[in-house]
Design an enzyme around this catalytic site. Structure first.
Site, mmCIF file in Angstrom:
data_model
loop_
_atom_site.group_PDB
_atom_site.id
_atom_site.type_symbol
_atom_site.label_atom_id
_atom_site.label_comp_id
_atom_site.label_asym_id
_atom_site.label_seq_id
_atom_site.Cartn_x
_atom_site.Cartn_y
_atom_site.Cartn_z
ATOM 1 N N ASP A 145 1.814 -9.805 9.195
ATOM 2 C CA ASP A 145 1.530 -10.277 7.841
ATOM 3 C C ASP A 145 1.632 -11.801 7.841
ATOM 4 O OD1 ASP A 145 1.381 -10.883 5.161
ATOM 5 O OD2 ASP A 145 2.899 -9.452 4.522
ATOM 6 N N HIS A 164 -0.734 -2.844 -1.372
ATOM 7 C CA HIS A 164 0.522 -3.539 -1.125
ATOM 8 C C HIS A 164 1.645 -2.702 -1.730
ATOM 9 C CE1 HIS A 164 3.458 -6.898 -2.268
ATOM 10 N NE2 HIS A 164 3.431 -6.898 -0.947
ATOM 11 N N GLU A 181 -3.046 -9.538 8.966
ATOM 12 C CA GLU A 181 -3.160 -9.414 7.508
ATOM 13 C C GLU A 181 -3.061 -10.748 6.779
ATOM 14 O OE1 GLU A 181 -0.282 -7.496 4.074
ATOM 15 O OE2 GLU A 181 -0.773 -6.266 5.821
ATOM 16 N N HIS A 221 11.079 -10.397 -4.320
ATOM 17 C CA HIS A 221 11.455 -11.612 -3.598
ATOM 18 C C HIS A 221 12.765 -12.201 -4.124
ATOM 19 C CE1 HIS A 221 7.036 -11.790 -2.570
ATOM 20 N NE2 HIS A 221 7.598 -11.996 -1.398
ATOM 21 N N ARG A 271 11.599 -19.246 1.483
ATOM 22 C CA ARG A 271 10.553 -19.109 0.475
ATOM 23 C C ARG A 271 11.108 -19.354 -0.931
ATOM 24 N NH1 ARG A 271 6.632 -14.074 1.911
ATOM 25 N NH2 ARG A 271 8.539 -12.823 2.021
ATOM 26 N N GLU A 302 -3.722 -8.554 -1.125
ATOM 27 C CA GLU A 302 -2.474 -8.527 -1.893
ATOM 28 C C GLU A 302 -2.489 -9.508 -3.062
ATOM 29 O OE1 GLU A 302 2.120 -9.974 -1.009
ATOM 30 O OE2 GLU A 302 0.939 -9.113 0.611
ATOM 31 N N GLU A 349 2.155 1.674 2.392
ATOM 32 C CA GLU A 349 3.172 0.698 2.786
ATOM 33 C C GLU A 349 4.496 0.967 2.087
ATOM 34 O OE1 GLU A 349 3.785 -4.139 3.119
ATOM 35 O OE2 GLU A 349 2.518 -3.376 1.504
#
Length: 401
Positions: free
Chosen positions: A222, A325, A248, A29, A55, A276, A345
């Site tokens: 998601d 995840h 999800e 992130h 975020r 997750e 994924e």
């Protein structure tokens, strides 16, 4: 064969609030400006206007990357990365080191159990402490593989398939389709505070991608813990005409009754998935009992590879899939050995999803990316997890023991 003992454990961090921003690495992130992963995405903080657009505005990237290295007395080293930053370094160097140093490199389960029990009083149900413990566990598996000259997946009993096929998580499923992925998972952008208008906007996004990708390409949503049962149920039914494969992580991790109710009310044929942000084996047992279709642990957050193997067994016993995840090589070596993981994924970490970039770039050297949506098991045949630490990154070791 006489195996060496572990002589040293060391912990570094990079990125996060006390270092340079946008470092990437294990904390994926922690990206620079104009990145899809920090665009207007629904989160539990979206109900507060000042934290809705980004975020990073509420601190999703403050931890940074934790790097744990273990060294055997023969000079060989293993390492791993996760998300725990400077605080994780303190836990490793000032607490967990006593359970690691002096042990045989094969004592992974013993070390894991001692770390778990020794941190119970401050670990809670996961989070930072479990991320740190997971990173140590992965580093131990990497070291063991390098000492015996085998890839981790062979230490787990070997591959059950020749290749891993991937879906891509990112803002552009249509581009993922062009790259050969089997599906695309998009973040939702709206939540309960937006009401029915929010549902209409996210449904319009799904409808647009269905038109671009055709009738058979997998599309998923998601929701990143941002919804409640009623909103998630309405969204799922509104997306059903567009053949949404699953919805999800609609709810926060501890809302087990909510997941049970969501699964009961979901449209026929649409899967409900989560996991997750669950952080213990016990939480996954309870999550499994809700009847959801797929459990999605992160191997860097759930207790490491040692716990991931146990989670997969819980899911298998109930006829559920376990699709971790996205965790790059750390999950690749696990899922190629799981019979109940038919796909995996891949997280798109390029800013616009237009190119393939290694998920933990730039911290890992030799990190593979899928070719036409697949990674063959031969790519994983290097000892350990098959990657090396990029020591040119700005690594900081704030604590020593």
């Amino acid at each position: 064969m006489t195996l060496p003992k572990i002589k040293h454990v060391r912990a570094w961090f990079t990125g996060g609030a006390t270092a340079e921003q946008g470092a990437g690495g294990g904390d994926y992130h922690d990206q620079g400006a104009n990145h899809w992963i920090d665009d207007h995405i629904a989160t539990p903080m979206s109900k507060y206007k000042e934290y809705e657009q980004s975020r990073q505005s509420f601190g999703i990237n403050v931890l940074g990357t934790l790097i744990v290295e273990v060294e055997a007395d023969n000079g060989q080293t293993g390492f791993a990365v996760s998300t725990a930053g400077e605080m994780g370094c303190f836990i490793v160097e000032k607490h967990l080191n006593r359970f690691i140093e002096g042990k045989c490199v094969s004592d992974i389960k013993l070390i894991h159990d001692q770390m778990l029990n020794a941190t119970l009083y401050y670990a809670g149900s996961g989070g930072l402490v479990m991320n740190t413990l997971s990173c140590v566990d992965l580093a131990l598996w990497d070291l063991f593989g390098k000492v015996v000259g085998l890839p981790v997946y062979k230490l787990l009993g070997g591959a059950v398939r020749d290749e891993i096929q991937f879906y891509a998580t990112g803002a552009r499923p249509d581009l993922a389709q062009e790259m050969g992925f089997i599906g695309g998972k998009m973040p939702t952008h709206w939540g309960p505070h937006d009401g029915d208008a929010g549902i209409r906007k996210d449904v319009a996004m799904v409808a647009d991608m269905r038109e671009k990708c055709g009738p058979d390409f997998w599309l998923m949503l998601d929701c990143w813990m941002s919804q409640d049962v009623n909103y998630a149920t309405k969204l799922a039914h509104a997306c059903a005409p567009y053949n949404l494969k699953w919805i999800e992580e609609c709810l926060p991790p501890q809302q087990y009754e909510g997941y049970r109710e969501l699964k009961r009310q979901a449209p026929a044929g649409m899967m409900v998935t989560s996991g997750e942000h669950h952080g213990t084996l016990q939480s996954f047992r309870t999550l499994s009992e809700t009847g959801i279709d797929i459990m999605q642990p992160d191997v860097g957050w759930c207790g490491g590879l040692t716990t991931l193997v146990e989670i997969a067994a819980i899911a298998k016993a109930r006829g559920q899939l376990v699709v971790p995840h996205g965790s790059s090589v750390y999950s690749h070596h696990a899922v190629i050995t799981f019979t109940n993981t038919p796909f995996s994924e891949f997280l798109m970490t390029s800013p616009d999803c237009a190119t393939l970039r290694p998920q933990f770039d730039p911290i890992l050297l030799g990190e593979p990316v899928p070719e036409r949506g697949r990674i063959h098991k031969s790519v994983l045949d290097k000892p350990g997890f098959g990657v090396e630490l990029n020591r040119d990154c700005n690594l900081k070791r704030p604590y020593q023991h």
